[in-house]
Design a protein around this motif. Structure first.
Motif, PDB file in Angstrom:
ATOM      1  N   UNK A 719      89.582  71.887  84.750  1.00  0.00           N
ATOM      2  CA  UNK A 719      90.925  72.275  84.711  1.00  0.00           C
ATOM      3  C   UNK A 719      91.769  71.334  84.853  1.00  0.00           C
ATOM      4  N   UNK A 720      91.897  70.230  85.698  1.00  0.00           N
ATOM      5  CA  UNK A 720      92.845  69.376  85.783  1.00  0.00           C
ATOM      6  C   UNK A 720      92.703  68.241  84.359  1.00  0.00           C
ATOM      7  N   UNK A 721      91.607  68.110  83.968  1.00  0.00           N
ATOM      8  CA  UNK A 721      91.310  67.151  82.625  1.00  0.00           C
ATOM      9  C   UNK A 721      91.737  68.085  81.574  1.00  0.00           C
ATOM     10  N   UNK A 722      91.745  69.410  81.398  1.00  0.00           N
ATOM     11  CA  UNK A 722      92.326  70.199  80.277  1.00  0.00           C
ATOM     12  C   UNK A 722      93.912  69.762  80.246  1.00  0.00           C
ATOM     13  N   UNK A 723      94.503  70.067  81.494  1.00  0.00           N
ATOM     14  CA  UNK A 723      95.842  70.051  81.678  1.00  0.00           C
ATOM     15  C   UNK A 723      96.525  68.720  81.385  1.00  0.00           C
ATOM     16  N   UNK A 724      95.704  67.574  81.525  1.00  0.00           N
ATOM     17  CA  UNK A 724      96.051  66.331  81.420  1.00  0.00           C
ATOM     18  C   UNK A 724      95.894  65.967  79.827  1.00  0.00           C
ATOM     19  N   UNK A 725      94.961  66.541  79.168  1.00  0.00           N
ATOM     20  CA  UNK A 725      94.820  66.706  77.566  1.00  0.00           C
ATOM     21  C   UNK A 725      96.059  67.087  76.911  1.00  0.00           C
ATOM     22  N   UNK A 726      96.498  68.427  77.425  1.00  0.00           N
ATOM     23  CA  UNK A 726      97.608  69.205  77.054  1.00  0.00           C
ATOM     24  C   UNK A 726      98.868  68.369  77.346  1.00  0.00           C
ATOM     25  N   UNK A 727      98.784  67.690  78.355  1.00  0.00           N
ATOM     26  CA  UNK A 727     100.230  67.105  78.575  1.00  0.00           C
ATOM     27  C   UNK A 727     100.285  65.941  77.582  1.00  0.00           C
ATOM     28  N   UNK A 728      99.286  65.590  76.921  1.00  0.00           N
ATOM     29  CA  UNK A 728      99.291  64.385  75.976  1.00  0.00           C
ATOM     30  C   UNK A 728      99.381  65.151  74.466  1.00  0.00           C
ATOM     31  N   UNK A 770      97.908  72.803  92.427  1.00  0.00           N
ATOM     32  CA  UNK A 770      99.093  73.219  92.716  1.00  0.00           C
ATOM     33  C   UNK A 770     100.228  71.998  92.680  1.00  0.00           C
ATOM     34  N   UNK A 771      99.748  70.985  93.504  1.00  0.00           N
ATOM     35  CA  UNK A 771     100.857  69.949  93.959  1.00  0.00           C
ATOM     36  C   UNK A 771     100.944  68.979  92.337  1.00  0.00           C
ATOM     37  N   UNK A 772      99.987  68.966  91.781  1.00  0.00           N
ATOM     38  CA  UNK A 772     100.090  68.127  90.452  1.00  0.00           C
ATOM     39  C   UNK A 772     100.583  68.868  89.170  1.00  0.00           C
ATOM     40  N   UNK A 773     100.190  70.266  89.165  1.00  0.00           N
ATOM     41  CA  UNK A 773     100.382  71.187  88.045  1.00  0.00           C
ATOM     42  C   UNK A 773     101.318  72.414  88.243  1.00  0.00           C
ATOM     43  N   UNK A 774     102.318  72.252  89.345  1.00  0.00           N
ATOM     44  CA  UNK A 774     102.768  73.601  89.593  1.00  0.00           C
ATOM     45  C   UNK A 774     103.932  73.929  88.656  1.00  0.00           C
ATOM     46  N   UNK A 807     110.880  80.401  74.224  1.00  0.00           N
ATOM     47  CA  UNK A 807     110.157  79.531  74.537  1.00  0.00           C
ATOM     48  C   UNK A 807     109.691  78.561  73.401  1.00  0.00           C
ATOM     49  N   UNK A 808     109.573  77.323  74.043  1.00  0.00           N
ATOM     50  CA  UNK A 808     109.085  76.114  73.139  1.00  0.00           C
ATOM     51  C   UNK A 808     107.850  75.526  73.370  1.00  0.00           C
ATOM     52  N   UNK A 809     106.797  75.304  72.830  1.00  0.00           N
ATOM     53  CA  UNK A 809     105.641  74.710  72.987  1.00  0.00           C
ATOM     54  C   UNK A 809     105.796  73.289  73.187  1.00  0.00           C
ATOM     55  N   UNK A 810     105.979  72.869  74.367  1.00  0.00           N
ATOM     56  CA  UNK A 810     106.069  71.463  74.555  1.00  0.00           C
ATOM     57  C   UNK A 810     105.277  70.986  75.659  1.00  0.00           C
ATOM     58  N   UNK A 811     104.757  69.700  75.662  1.00  0.00           N
ATOM     59  CA  UNK A 811     103.801  69.202  76.845  1.00  0.00           C
ATOM     60  C   UNK A 811     104.458  69.471  78.086  1.00  0.00           C
ATOM     61  N   UNK A 812     103.791  69.774  78.949  1.00  0.00           N
ATOM     62  CA  UNK A 812     103.947  69.898  80.570  1.00  0.00           C
ATOM     63  C   UNK A 812     103.497  68.625  81.130  1.00  0.00           C
ATOM     64  N   UNK A 813     104.160  67.861  81.464  1.00  0.00           N
ATOM     65  CA  UNK A 813     103.545  66.665  82.164  1.00  0.00           C
ATOM     66  C   UNK A 813     103.260  66.792  83.746  1.00  0.00           C
ATOM     67  N   UNK A 814     102.417  66.109  84.331  1.00  0.00           N
ATOM     68  CA  UNK A 814     101.899  66.308  85.774  1.00  0.00           C
ATOM     69  C   UNK A 814     103.097  65.827  86.638  1.00  0.00           C
ATOM     70  N   UNK A 815     102.922  66.276  88.011  1.00  0.00           N
ATOM     71  CA  UNK A 815     103.634  65.599  89.016  1.00  0.00           C
ATOM     72  C   UNK A 815     102.636  64.959  89.784  1.00  0.00           C
ATOM     73  N   UNK A 816     102.572  63.405  89.494  1.00  0.00           N
ATOM     74  CA  UNK A 816     101.600  62.579  90.085  1.00  0.00           C
ATOM     75  C   UNK A 816     101.837  62.363  91.405  1.00  0.00           C
ATOM     76  N   UNK A 817     100.874  62.101  92.378  1.00  0.00           N
ATOM     77  CA  UNK A 817     101.161  61.657  93.874  1.00  0.00           C
ATOM     78  C   UNK A 817     100.033  60.876  94.341  1.00  0.00           C
ATOM     79  N   UNK A 818     100.119  59.786  95.060  1.00  0.00           N
ATOM     80  CA  UNK A 818      98.960  59.057  95.403  1.00  0.00           C
ATOM     81  C   UNK A 818      98.059  59.848  96.301  1.00  0.00           C
ATOM     82  N   UNK A 819      96.827  59.354  96.320  1.00  0.00           N
ATOM     83  CA  UNK A 819      95.738  60.058  96.962  1.00  0.00           C
ATOM     84  C   UNK A 819      96.006  59.614  98.294  1.00  0.00           C
TER      85      UNK A 819
END
Length: 821
Positions: A719-728, A770-774, A807-819
């Motif tokens: 799921x996370x990899x999918x969302x990172x692909x869509x963000x690109x 949720x923290x990365x892709x809220x 609505x506009x179909x635009x990339x939705x970037x992640x909210x990155x946080x340190x491990x």
């Protein structure tokens, strides 16, 4: 025994090296507890299992995956390598020796100074129950029944809003032990039920609000509130809430009875149980009537509304179309052009005459079939959208579909879907084009609404905001008209593919509510690797390979098979020996993300197809279908339709957002079911894929950094990899033209976890997701906001009714946080 946490610089030193290669610590913690950590410096994605022995007898076993902030601060993975045991007091008092061992290794963990992990089980837990309700518990070391009742302070988006007592005694399982905890249940103020994403943080309240003068729930007023220590549950809890007009309406109408005591309350409660925050499609007319009123048209200061031209295709039932315009405000002009029986094709000459004559001052043209009726306020909605989105070249809207008997149901559409546009032309029955774009399309030979609707995709890449979706019906369209137009759609798709130099063939397909075609792009002349993970399900490997390998032989691809260590199953030898290209990888402890990343790192093929060893392809051209779909522009990954042994759908991609979670689309429906809007009949984009069976390009995955097995070791890596692909800006495609059978439908990822130990692991990963892709979870652009946000996607309408913004179909970037954070 208790001790302060060791300093981060001391943490690795405290972790004593063991013969098996890990570093570990173990010591007394609390009154009757023991804790420590285990980590493998060479593989920080691995989590170990630890046994506690009392006088040589194993009494407890747990997984070392609790969060330890000191480990995270030292930069050791995500910090989740700690464990804790709580020993019943009678056992502790009578015991003479305690020791911990790594399970299945029989190596004793080294005894160190006392270590106190600050994992979730040691502090507490918070669970969002939906809307404004939360439930949780806290446990403070050393607290007994006579201890002061702790109070929980809730802060939303950084502001304290309420504090409640944790005055409910209960039990919670942690590390296999049922422990006494202080429970709380809270409902946040209704002002937060505004349909926006919020973050709630729960902490144990300090003296300012935790004194004995307060009782029950108390909203924070002028008195400052103080929260002590780290958040309960380890971090902020995202939530999304909406107003409850049914209950509010009852309270307004019968204030003297009280909403809970009024007889209608029983029916409302029953409805909420059957359709939580939703309404069945059969109540669509009532849902529309309950929608908020249409806002007044607001234009920029000094600007006047541009003239809109309404073009109806065909001549029959025009009296209904024109009659619906009576009383419609705004600046508009309407006309009709001759069309075929499907009301899809048109002669450009009459349309050009209308453009040069009555509609010469129009800045945009709306296209609908004759017999369609614009709903009240439609012209104002279009004018507002054009004014608010000056870069928009095309608008398209949902439609109401009217059957011959008068039944009406909504066709709710995604914000954009290139693949579905080619195979279904879903936007072609109610859309608007700016005048310059329409002139360009006509000069290029467009002579059908399907070609006008896909014309903008000739230009690549499209600027963000060029296409705008209006959720909520703009017009009512006869169902018979909506189902026609297969030939026109087929020709329009072929013209677009030719214009964009995509080599493909297409054929008319079967659609229930919309026309359909199937496109098949030319197979790429490049190497493909098929990766089969047979180590996780060795008993099913033979069935998987027998079904998968015929397609691989036809394309002369390489097989990469992951097997458990030891002698290869003799039944596999006849299947593997005829293959000219076979690579065997043996893994003793296979983990999905680890295997995936290892293969991606060394893949030589331009495309890789991953197949779980628990799956068996059903159609001969499944592999060609996946790799040819991967040739589509901006395609990041392609997955097949997955069904179970009873021919029920178990994986057709994911919808984001119900309870800020992810839900499998159409799970449980029969394979013969067309799905909502014929989604199980045509290839279309989805928001996320599971990666159990997926076609990807290794170079793209390497650039992405592979799967994040550190934060998502079990459930959500795909799921996370999918969302990172869509963000690109990459598209994820599910095609029903490739079907595989899940031979083990009860495995991880498809099982209902319930109260199993895996449910806690899933909850932890969900919090990370949720923290990365809220933002993405709160707004799935491929799912329509008028549909239910709870339960099964596409099964009902949302409640309360909404009037969503364009609505506009635009990339939705992640909210990155340190491990570790």
């Amino acid at each position: 025994m208790n001790s302060a946490l060791p300093a981060p610089s001391e943490m690795v030193a405290i972790g004593v090296p063991m013969a098996c290669g890990v570093r570990a610590a173990f010591g007394a913690s609390g009154e009757t507890g023991f804790s420590g950590f285990v980590m493998d410096p060479e593989d920080l994605t691995r989590r170990h299992v630890v046994e506690l022995l009392v006088d040589g007898v194993p009494i407890q076993v747990t997984r070392a995956d609790l969060f330890h902030p000191a480990l995270a601060e030292a930069g050791i993975g995500d910090g989740c390598y700690a464990f804790q045991f709580l020993v019943p007091a009678p056992v502790y008092a009578s015991a003479t020796r305690f020791e911990a061992r790594l399970a299945n290794v029989d190596e004793v963990l080294p005894l160190t100074e006392p270590v106190e992990p600050a994992g979730e089980a040691a502090r507490g837990h918070v669970e969002w129950l939906g809307n404004l309700r939360f439930r949780g518990w806290v446990r403070q070391p050393g607290s007994g029944e006579d201890a002061t009742t702790p109070r929980i302070l809730v802060a939303v988006d950084g502001e304290a809003v309420i504090d409640v007592p944790a005055d409910r005694w209960g039990g919670a399982f942690a590390d296999g032990v049922l422990q006494p905890v202080r429970g709380f249940d809270v409902e946040l103020p209704q002002t937060l039920a505004d349909g926006r994403l919020h973050q709630a943080v729960f902490t144990i309240a300090g003296p300012a609000v935790g004194s004995g003068e307060l009782s029950g729930e108390q909203e924070i007023g002028a008195e400052p509130a103080v929260g002590n220590g780290p958040p309960v549950g380890g971090g902020a809890v995202p939530f999304l809430a909406f107003a409850d007009p049914m209950r509010a309406l009852l309270e307004r109408q019968f204030p003297e009875d009280g909403s809970d005591r009024h007889p209608e309350a029983v029916r409302i409660d029953l409805h909420e149980k059957l359709f939580p925050r939703s309404l069945p499609f059969t109540e669509y007319e009532a849902w529309r009537a309950a929608q908020p009123p249409m806002p007044a048209l607001v234009l920029p200061e000094g600007a006047a509304a541009d003239q809109l031209a309404l073009v109806f295709l065909g001549e029959d039932a025009l009296d209904l179309s024109f009659g619906a315009l009576q009383g419609e405000g705004g600046q508009w002009v309407a006309g009709a052009v001759p069309s075929d029986g499907a009301k899809a094709n048109f002669d450009p000459a009459p349309l050009g005459g209308f453009m040069a004559g009555e509609a010469r001052n129009s800045t945009a043209f709306a296209f609908l079939p004759a017999g369609a009726r614009l709903l009240p306020g439609a012209v104002a909605r279009i004018a507002q959208a054009l004014a608010d989105h000056p870069r928009a070249i095309m608008l398209f809207a949902d439609v109401d579909v009217e059957e011959a008997d008068g039944t009406v149901w909504p066709l709710a559409l995604p914000a954009a879907d290139y693949e579905r546009t080619l195979e279904q032309g879903f936007a072609a029955r109610c859309f608007v084009l700016r005048t310059p774009a329409l002139r360009t399309a006509l000069k290029r030979g467009a002579n059908s609404v399907f070609r006008l609707a896909n014309f903008l995709y000739d230009f690549h890449p499209l600027p963000v905001g060029a296409i705008v979706h209006l959720p909520g019906a703009l017009a009512r369209v006869p169902a018979a008209c909506l189902r026609r137009g297969h030939a026109a759609l087929n020709r329009a798709t072929a013209e677009h593919l030719a214009a964009t130099k995509q080599i493909a063939r297409q054929a008319i397909a079967i659609g229930e509510c919309l026309p359909a075609v199937r496109i098949a792009r030319a197979p790429p002349r490049e190497r493909v690797d098929l990766v089969v993970d047979a180590a996780s399900y060795p008993a099913l490997a033979e069935r998987c390979l027998r079904a998968a390998l015929p397609a691989l032989r036809r394309v002369d691809g390489e097989l990469i098979i992951i097997l458990p260590p030891g002698k290869v199953n003799p039944a596999l030898a006849p299947l593997l020996s005829p293959l000219p290209k076979v690579k065997v990888l043996q893994r003793s402890n296979p983990r999905g993300a680890e295997i995936f990343n290892a293969v991606v790192a060394g893949a030589e093929g331009q495309s890789v197809i991953f197949l779980s060893g628990a799956m068996a392809p059903l159609n001969e051209d499944w592999l060609d279908e996946l790799r040819c779909r991967l040739e589509g522009r901006d395609t990041g990954a392609v997955a097949p339709l997955v069904i179970d042994a009873e021919d029920n759908v178990c994986d057709a991609g994911y919808v984001l957002g119900p309870n800020l979670d992810v839900v499998r689309t159409f799970a449980g429906r029969r394979i013969s079911d067309p799905g909502y809007g014929d989604l199980l009949r045509v290839a279309h984009e989805v928001s996320a894929l599971s990666f159990d069976c997926v076609a990807v390009r290794p170079a793209l995955l390497r650039d992405l950094g592979g799967l994040d097995g550190l934060r998502f070791p079990t459930f959500f890596a795909g799921i996370d990899a999918s969302l990172r692909l869509r963000a690109r800006g990459k598209r994820l495609v599910m095609t029903p033209n490739a079907v595989v059978r899940d031979l083990a439908p009860g495995r991880i990822g498809t099982a209902a976890l319930g109260r199993s130990p895996l449910s806690a692991a899933r909850a932890r990963e969900l919090r990370s997701l949720r923290a990365r892709w809220s933002t993405a979870l709160a707004q799935d652009l491929l799912y329509n906001p008028i549909l239910t946000r709870e339960g099964a996607p596409y099964s009902a309408l949302c409640w309360p009714p909404v009037r969503p913004a364009p609505r506009i179909a635009e990339p939705q970037p992640p909210q990155n946080w340190p491990a570790g954070l």
